[in-house]
Design a protein around this motif. Structure first.
Motif, short mmCIF file in Angstrom:
data_model
loop_
_atom_site.label_atom_id
_atom_site.label_comp_id
_atom_site.label_asym_id
_atom_site.label_seq_id
_atom_site.Cartn_x
_atom_site.Cartn_y
_atom_site.Cartn_z
N GLY A 99 0.80 -1.23 0.00
CA GLY A 99 0.00 0.00 0.00
C GLY A 99 0.82 1.27 0.00
N ILE A 100 0.34 2.27 0.74
CA ILE A 100 0.99 3.58 0.78
C ILE A 100 2.40 3.47 1.36
CG2 ILE A 100 0.02 4.12 3.05
CD1 ILE A 100 0.82 6.59 0.16
N TYR A 101 2.60 2.47 2.24
CA TYR A 101 3.91 2.29 2.85
C TYR A 101 4.93 1.84 1.81
CZ TYR A 101 0.32 1.94 6.40
OH TYR A 101 -0.80 2.17 7.15
N GLY A 102 4.49 0.95 0.92
CA GLY A 102 5.35 0.52 -0.17
C GLY A 102 5.66 1.66 -1.13
N GLU A 103 4.66 2.52 -1.36
CA GLU A 103 4.88 3.67 -2.23
C GLU A 103 5.94 4.60 -1.64
OE1 GLU A 103 1.25 5.71 -3.15
OE2 GLU A 103 0.18 3.85 -3.60
N ARG A 104 5.87 4.83 -0.33
CA ARG A 104 6.86 5.69 0.32
C ARG A 104 8.26 5.06 0.25
NH1 ARG A 104 3.05 6.55 5.62
NH2 ARG A 104 1.52 7.97 4.67
N PRO B 140 2.15 15.10 6.22
CA PRO B 140 1.54 15.89 7.31
C PRO B 140 1.08 14.96 8.43
CG PRO B 140 0.70 16.57 5.17
CD PRO B 140 1.48 15.33 4.93
N PHE B 141 1.20 15.42 9.67
CA PHE B 141 0.83 14.53 10.78
C PHE B 141 -0.63 14.12 10.71
CE2 PHE B 141 -0.48 18.54 12.79
CZ PHE B 141 -1.63 18.18 13.47
N GLU B 142 -1.46 14.94 10.05
CA GLU B 142 -2.89 14.60 9.93
C GLU B 142 -3.10 13.31 9.15
OE1 GLU B 142 -2.63 19.10 10.38
OE2 GLU B 142 -1.60 17.56 9.19
N ASP B 143 -2.11 12.92 8.33
CA ASP B 143 -2.23 11.68 7.56
C ASP B 143 -2.04 10.46 8.46
OD1 ASP B 143 -2.45 13.37 5.44
OD2 ASP B 143 -0.72 12.60 4.33
N SER B 144 -1.49 10.67 9.65
CA SER B 144 -1.15 9.53 10.52
C SER B 144 -1.92 9.52 11.84
CB SER B 144 0.35 9.57 10.85
OG SER B 144 1.14 9.62 9.67
#
Length: 228
Positions: free
Chosen positions: A91-96, A219-223
């Motif tokens: 997911g998004i972690y792999g993208e990062r 942004p911290f709001e994403d987490s």
């Protein structure tokens, strides 16, 4: 110091800390390394167990260990105490993860097709990116070891922030934990202690291509989710 100035100084320290992948060969004074280690010892841990066992290599010990790691890599002798595969990061972690790798190689001017250059750049991990020192964070295993690993992570972050406060740089390296048996053998570490990761550290080389490399945080709001 007021709350505002204290918070500002802390924010500046956080922003100053980044993963350094090119170092000057200049050794850090023993007294400064001791000061960093004293700071790191203040890290929190579950029930104050303080489960970290840290081995720091410098000088000839550092050089011998690097050669042993390169030999182990050439022979395909990887030995992980804790599993890791980039293919498992979804997911998004792999993208990062992929964005970070692409940004780093782009900063070095290495194209995706330049396989030999990419391999050489990867092997710099086992040369500690030229850093004159490296710290290896070992831990005992209790239960599934997740909470112990969390304690080691807090120790590592405290260590890295103290490096930044001392005008030094460091980079936490998962890849060093992929040669746990080699490192234990070279350093005489008891097999019951497991290696989570290592941190190469020293004075940053501000002139290197890697010095221009930056990766932004979301942004911290994403987490974070607030519940009021």
């Amino acid at each position: 110091m007021t709350y505002e100035s204290s918070a500002s100084a802390f924010r500046h320290l956080l922003e100053a800390r980044r993963s350094i992948r090119s170092f000057l060969p200049t050794r850090v004074p023993d007294s400064m390394i001791a000061s960093v280690l004293q700071d790191a010892q203040c890290a929190p841990s579950n029930c104050n167990t303080q489960p970290w066992h840290v081995h720091v290599v410098s000088g000839s010990s550092r050089d011998r260990l690097s050669q042993a790691l390169l030999a182990a890599e050439a022979a395909g002798r990887m030995s992980l105490d804790f599993s890791f595969s980039a293919n498992d990061v979804h997911g998004i972690y792999g993208e990062r993860l992929r964005e970070q790798g692409a940004a780093y190689y782009q900063a070095l001017g290495i194209s995706r097709e330049a396989l030999a250059e990419r391999r050489a750049a990867s092997l710099r991990n086992l040369e500690f990116f030229g850093a004159p020192h490296a710290a290896f964070l070992f831990m005992p295993v209790f239960g599934d070891a997740v909470r112990v690993a969390g304690d080691i992570g807090m120790y590592g972050q405290t260590f890295l922030l103290s490096l930044a406060a001392h005008g030094l740089g460091g980079v936490p390296q998962t890849v060093l934990g992929m040669y746990a048996d080699t490192i234990r053998e070279e350093l005489g570490v008891d097999p019951s202690l497991k290696l989570l990761f290592g941190i190469s550290f020293g004075y940053p080389d501000a002139t290197s291509a890697a010095a221009a490399y930056r990766i932004e945080k979301v942004p911290f709001e994403d987490s974070v989710v607030f519940h009021n």
